[in-house]
Write an enzyme that holds these catalytic residues in place. Structure first.
Site, PDB file in Angstrom:
ATOM      1  N   HIS A   1       2.786  10.785   3.061  1.00  0.00           N
ATOM      2  CA  HIS A   1       1.459  10.505   3.612  1.00  0.00           C
ATOM      3  C   HIS A   1       0.601   9.619   2.701  1.00  0.00           C
ATOM      4  O   HIS A   1      -0.597   9.532   2.893  1.00  0.00           O
ATOM      5  CB  HIS A   1       0.733  11.826   3.896  1.00  0.00           C
TER       6      HIS A   1
ATOM      7  N   PRO B   1     -13.815  15.939   4.845  1.00  0.00           N
ATOM      8  CA  PRO B   1     -14.927  15.453   4.059  1.00  0.00           C
ATOM      9  C   PRO B   1     -16.203  15.281   4.839  1.00  0.00           C
ATOM     10  O   PRO B   1     -16.235  14.648   5.881  1.00  0.00           O
ATOM     11  CB  PRO B   1     -14.429  14.082   3.622  1.00  0.00           C
ATOM     12  N   GLU B   2     -17.261  15.833   4.328  1.00  0.00           N
ATOM     13  CA  GLU B   2     -18.596  15.509   4.794  1.00  0.00           C
ATOM     14  C   GLU B   2     -19.269  14.753   3.647  1.00  0.00           C
ATOM     15  O   GLU B   2     -18.619  14.413   2.668  1.00  0.00           O
ATOM     16  CB  GLU B   2     -19.346  16.791   5.181  1.00  0.00           C
TER      17      GLU B   2
ATOM     18  N   ARG C   1      -3.088  13.683   8.355  1.00  0.00           N
ATOM     19  CA  ARG C   1      -3.398  13.689   9.794  1.00  0.00           C
ATOM     20  C   ARG C   1      -3.723  12.307  10.336  1.00  0.00           C
ATOM     21  O   ARG C   1      -3.802  12.126  11.551  1.00  0.00           O
ATOM     22  CB  ARG C   1      -4.561  14.655  10.070  1.00  0.00           C
TER      23      ARG C   1
ATOM     24  N   ARG D   1     -33.996  15.507  23.427  1.00  0.00           N
ATOM     25  CA  ARG D   1     -32.567  15.853  23.463  1.00  0.00           C
ATOM     26  C   ARG D   1     -32.406  17.308  23.862  1.00  0.00           C
ATOM     27  O   ARG D   1     -32.893  18.195  23.181  1.00  0.00           O
ATOM     28  CB  ARG D   1     -31.942  15.634  22.091  1.00  0.00           C
TER      29      ARG D   1
END
Length: 277
Positions: free
Chosen positions: A93, A2-3, A112, A155
């Site tokens: 799960h 998921p984003e 996971r 950066r």
DNA sequence: CGGCAAACCTGCGAGC
DNA sequence: TGCTCGCAGGTTTGCC
């Protein structure tokens, strides 16, 4: 999975099942996910009413009527599924079950176990350690080219890596960084500091466009993402470059090449070397 | 300090 | 058929 668009899609589905409902039974089926559950987590939730289901970056925020807020992250493979609570025994799960007074059950399933579910005490949400350092919400008005430019200044890391850094802007992941850089015409290899003002002025709208369209599509279902209703998202059909190595990018007229796949900081990046500079 | 690789954990598809 | 390998949408840690 998921984003931001996938989490937002999950948020909308969860809101329908949880907002205004009382949690009549809560089950945790193991001691921890990525981090341990808070002490007496299930007991703390039981009997509470859900006032609001929100989102900050990739975190779901479930506000309870005693002022505390459940913070949930779906990691790579987390799902929230709405069922009627009588669909047989939980799967291997299925880690957390929230039963509501409407007879529905929200199941947090995460094979996971990179996800987490913790509790922010009343008044402590904004300063919670998981949220404190996050950058601006990309769909909020305060995410401007000037703000992004300031964050990226100095950066030397590649812009691809900088956009994955949740302190720069919150909610982008591997898919939508590649997509946004394509739409902005910016090479993922360029250093963050090298972006000009005009680059930032293309990048901010590109990020907004990709996220907005992905939300409208219900997110991208590559392997794990499903909506709480069980429906799939379909934005994966609209990817310009992600997963399309060797193909021509949309509208491409160049005779050679096509979409390239490279590794940056251990993760796949997809881009068109002709149209991204 | 900054940036990269590895680690966390399981499942799945490809290749042998 | 069955095994091994590589890979996966995230985040944190430790090392250089």
């Amino acid at each position: 999975m998921p984003e931001l668009p996938e989490v937002e899609t999950v948020r909308r589905g969860l809101a329908l099942a949880l907002e205004g409902r009382k949690l009549v039974r809560v089950e945790t089926r193991r001691a921890d996910l990525r981090v341990p559950f808070p002490p007496r987590f299930a007991e703390r939730l039981t009997g509470r009413r859900v006032d609001d289901v929100g989102r900050r970056a990739k975190y779901l925020t479930i506000a309870l009527d005693d002022g505390a807020t459940v913070l949930a992250h779906l990691g790579m493979s987390g799902r929230m599924l709405i069922g009627n609570g009588s669909a047989g025994p939980p799967g291997r799960h299925d880690h957390v079950l929230l039963h509501t007074d409407a007879g529905l059950c929200v199941t947090f399933c995460d094979p996971r176990r990179f996800g987490l579910m913790v509790l922010a005490e009343p008044g402590g949400l904004a300063e919670h350690p998981l949220l404190r350092g996050l950058g601006p919400e990309p769909l909020d008005e305060d995410f401007t080219p000037a703000v992004l430019g300031t964050a990226l200044a100095g950066r030397r890391t590649p812009i691809k890596a900088a956009l994955l850094d949740q302190r720069m802007v919150a909610g982008l992941g591997n898919i939508y960084v590649s997509e946004a850089l394509f739409h902005a015409g910016i090479s993922p290899l360029r250093s963050a500091a090298s972006l000009s003002r005009s680059d930032a002025e293309r990048l901010v709208p590109a990020i907004r466009k990709v996220l907005t369209e992905a939300i409208a599509a219900g997110g991208s279902s590559l392997r794990d993402h499903v909506r709480p209703s069980g429906e799939l998202g379909h934005f994966q059909n609209s990817f310009a470059v992600y997963g399309r190595q060797g193909e021509k990018c949309p509208g491409c007229t160049c005779a050679t090449g096509g979409v390239l796949r490279i590794a940056q900081a251990g993760r796949s990046t997809f881009y068109c070397a002709k149209r991204q500079r």
